[in-house]
Design a protein around this motif. Structure first.
Motif, PDB file in Angstrom:
ATOM      1  N   CYS A 310       0.834  -1.220   0.000  1.00 33.74           N
ATOM      2  CA  CYS A 310       0.000   0.000   0.000  1.00 33.74           C
ATOM      3  C   CYS A 310       0.860   1.258   0.000  1.00 33.74           C
ATOM      4  O   CYS A 310       1.858   1.327   0.716  1.00 33.74           O
ATOM      5  N   CYS A 313      -2.612   6.062  -0.583  1.00 34.40           N
ATOM      6  CA  CYS A 313      -3.140   7.133  -1.423  1.00 34.40           C
ATOM      7  C   CYS A 313      -4.572   7.504  -1.036  1.00 34.40           C
ATOM      8  O   CYS A 313      -5.048   8.582  -1.332  1.00 34.40           O
ATOM      9  N   ALA A 315      -7.294   6.073  -2.238  1.00 34.88           N
ATOM     10  CA  ALA A 315      -8.283   5.838  -3.307  1.00 34.88           C
ATOM     11  C   ALA A 315      -9.339   4.815  -2.893  1.00 34.88           C
ATOM     12  O   ALA A 315     -10.508   4.929  -3.265  1.00 34.88           O
ATOM     13  N   CYS A 316      -8.924   3.809  -2.109  1.00 36.89           N
ATOM     14  CA  CYS A 316      -9.907   2.778  -1.715  1.00 36.89           C
ATOM     15  C   CYS A 316     -10.990   3.358  -0.811  1.00 36.89           C
ATOM     16  O   CYS A 316     -12.131   2.890  -0.827  1.00 36.89           O
ATOM     17  N   ILE A 339      -8.513  -0.100   3.535  1.00 40.15           N
ATOM     18  CA  ILE A 339      -7.126  -0.383   3.940  1.00 40.15           C
ATOM     19  C   ILE A 339      -7.046  -0.477   5.465  1.00 40.15           C
ATOM     20  O   ILE A 339      -6.378  -1.353   6.021  1.00 40.15           O
ATOM     21  N   PRO A 371      -4.127   1.759  -6.814  1.00 40.57           N
ATOM     22  CA  PRO A 371      -3.044   1.913  -7.798  1.00 40.57           C
ATOM     23  C   PRO A 371      -2.092   0.730  -7.829  1.00 40.57           C
ATOM     24  O   PRO A 371      -1.477   0.480  -8.853  1.00 40.57           O
ATOM     25  N   VAL A 372      -1.961   0.027  -6.696  1.00 35.75           N
ATOM     26  CA  VAL A 372      -1.074  -1.141  -6.709  1.00 35.75           C
ATOM     27  C   VAL A 372      -1.880  -2.444  -6.693  1.00 35.75           C
ATOM     28  O   VAL A 372      -1.351  -3.514  -6.375  1.00 35.75           O
ATOM     29  N   LEU A 376      -7.556  -6.230  -1.421  1.00 40.00           N
ATOM     30  CA  LEU A 376      -8.096  -6.054  -0.067  1.00 40.00           C
ATOM     31  C   LEU A 376      -9.271  -6.998   0.208  1.00 40.00           C
ATOM     32  O   LEU A 376      -9.367  -7.551   1.308  1.00 40.00           O
TER      33      LEU A 376
HETATM   34  S1  SF4 Z   1      -6.067   2.331  -2.725  1.00 41.22           S
HETATM   35 FE1  SF4 Z   1      -4.448   0.808  -2.450  1.00 41.22          FE
HETATM   36  S2  SF4 Z   1      -2.585   2.022  -2.198  1.00 41.22           S
HETATM   37 FE2  SF4 Z   1      -4.297   3.430  -1.904  1.00 41.22          FE
HETATM   38  S3  SF4 Z   1      -4.660   3.430   0.335  1.00 41.22           S
HETATM   39 FE3  SF4 Z   1      -6.006   1.869  -0.533  1.00 41.22          FE
HETATM   40  S4  SF4 Z   1      -4.827  -0.056  -0.422  1.00 41.22           S
HETATM   41 FE4  SF4 Z   1      -3.390   1.634  -0.141  1.00 41.22          FE
END
Ligand code: SF4
Length: 482
Positions: A310, A313, A315-316, A339, A371-372, A376
């Motif tokens: 992680c 960011c 985004a989740c 997350i 993004p990665v 989850l």
């Molecule tokens: S979207 Fe992915 S990288 Fe961004 S906070 Fe959530 S788990 Fe982490």
């Protein structure tokens, strides 16, 4: 009831009924959440996410070597590196540095790791003033509140509330004009920054190859917090490391796009040692505190290692239907949203924070937007599995033995057509007297009470599918020909 469970329920209720929060969540989800999803689909380099993820996993697999390289390069430049096994170790080290340097005031850059460690109260207890310099965090600090989003900490407050807060805490005439409020905060913070003895920041990504720490911001506060005080302490979770500059570049590209659809944040600061003779400014001392605090245990479990990829960011959060309703406070952790629902139980106790992973819907949107591409939902299911069956490695006790018993009985009932039919008949009879004029049941008793508290329950059909099949199939069956 487990106090954490009660806090999750209360926090969720509060979030759902907070109209300001609901409006902001809707905005953030429609804008950033859906925007990021759309962005990944049309990205000029469609393989970037996969490449970054693969490199993240490779780096994590060799974390010991990569972190040793990072520490060596920082030390070569005159910086100090401390490996903190626990939050207490990180606090102890920071207090020692503060004491040695006679620190009276600390200015902070936004850092979730510092919130995880709990350094603010420890510094304050030691008589040191702590000032957040990120605008959102500063507002939260004035309000004596906690952040409700990883990137946008005060989305639960509107400008009228912030205006009143500034009048009360900063003594200005009431205004809800955002530029005036921002200027007021800027002026107040500038004075603090000019007289601070220590800057305490997080670390977005540290690069082992070059031995530097990179920090992104849109306000310029990070630059000042890291260069104006005579001491700079940076906190990083041990996973926030990139092996090479190229890896770091890919992570930065994804981080700001995932967070706010930005190609790059307004400022990216690189630091990693005391200032050199030719530098116009910079700290006399630099300390990097690499924090474990439960991360190496996650690293050692192949089912959960992925969560350390992680890049924080947010985004989740911006796409999650659960976070999008209840907001961040319900998670009762610096890490909220999907997350947080994975990482908080792993770091703080799976039984204690069981409701976080049980509360998510497993819809899969968080994986799609990440993004990665962190899976989850898979890890949430893993946590639920451990809660159902227990896991000595994570000291998990089966969470709810009654639940286990109910499901075992349910399996038995479903395996016996006769038993299933009799129980169904009984339930139908019990429900009959409760059907309202609208044909629904609006009040149940016992465990069903909670269900009908917020919604009606349809009654059990008069005939089961098997019964209907029998009669209808019989009627439609073609006559047998002799
Ligand atoms: S979207 Fe992915 S990288 Fe961004 S906070 Fe959530 S788990 Fe982490």
């Amino acid at each position: 009831m487990n106090p954490q469970k009660q806090s999750y329920i209360d926090g969720a209720h509060e979030g759902i009924t907070n109209q300001t929060l609901q409006k902001s969540l809707k905005k953030i989800q429609n804008g950033f959440g859906h925007g990021a999803m759309h962005y990944w689909k049309s990205m000029p380099d469609p393989e970037l996410r996969k490449r970054v993820k693969a490199r993240r996993m490779q780096t994590l697999a060799h974390a010991d070597i990569v972190l040793a390289e990072l520490a060596g390069n920082i030390r070569n430049r005159g910086g100090n590196v401390y490996f903190a096994a626990t939050a207490e170790d990180a606090i102890k080290y920071t207090l020692e540095v503060a004491e040695k340097n006679n620190v009276k005031r600390v200015v902070k850059g936004k850092s979730m790791t510092s919130a995880e460690v709990g350094i603010d109260p420890a510094l304050e207890k030691a008589g040191i003033e702590v000032i957040e310099t990120d605008l959102g965090e500063y507002i939260i600090q004035l309000a004596e509140d906690t952040p409700s989003h990883i990137i946008a900490p005060c989305i639960h407050l509107n400008r009228e509330q912030i205006g009143k807060l500034f009048t009360e805490k900063l003594g200005i005439e009431y205004t809800d004009d955002p530029p005036t409020l921002t200027q007021t905060a800027r002026k107040a913070l500038r004075e603090k920054l000019l007289s601070a003895d220590m800057g305490l920041t997080g670390c977005n990504i540290a690069c082992a190859e070059t031995g530097h720490v990179s920090l992104v911001s849109n306000e310029g506060n990070i630059r000042m917090s890291t260069t104006m005080p005579k001491v700079h302490v940076a906190y990083m979770g041990l996973e926030r490391v990139a092996a090479t500059l190229e890896d770091q570049q890919g992570m930065l590209q994804l981080l700001t796009r995932g967070a706010a659809l930005q190609k790059l944040s307004t400022y990216v600061s690189f630091t990693g040692g005391p200032s050199e003779q030719e530098d116009p400014d910079g700290p006399e001392e630099f300390h990097l505190v690499i924090i474990d605090n439960g991360r190496s245990k996650i690293l050692g479990d192949p089912d959960f290692r992925e969560v350390l990829a992680c890049i924080r960011c947010g985004a989740c959060l911006n796409i999650c239907p659960v976070y999008g309703k209840i907001g961040g406070h319900a998670y009762n952790s610096p890490y909220c949203g999907p997350i947080g629902a994975v990482v908080t139980p792993l770091m703080q106790g799976i039984n204690q924070y069981a409701d976080l992973c049980k509360g998510e819907t497993l819809c899969g949107a968080c994986k799609d937007v990440c993004p990665v591409e962190n899976d989850l939902p898979r890890m949430l299911s893993e946590l639920r599995y451990r809660l159902a069956y227990g896991d000595s490695k994570w000291q998990v006790k089966p969470h709810n033995s009654t639940e286990g018993f109910v499901f075992r009985m349910w399996a038995k009932v479903n395996n016996s057509r006769k038993l299933y039919g009799s129980l169904l008949g009984m339930a139908r009879w019990v429900m009959k007297g409760r059907i309202g004029e609208n044909g629904m049941i609006s009040k149940m008793f016992g465990p069903g009470k909670k269900w009908t508290k917020d919604r009606d329950l349809p009654p059990i059909a008069k005939k089961t599918f098997a019964e209907r099949w029998k009669t209808e199939h019989k009627q439609n069956r073609p006559e047998k020909t002799q």
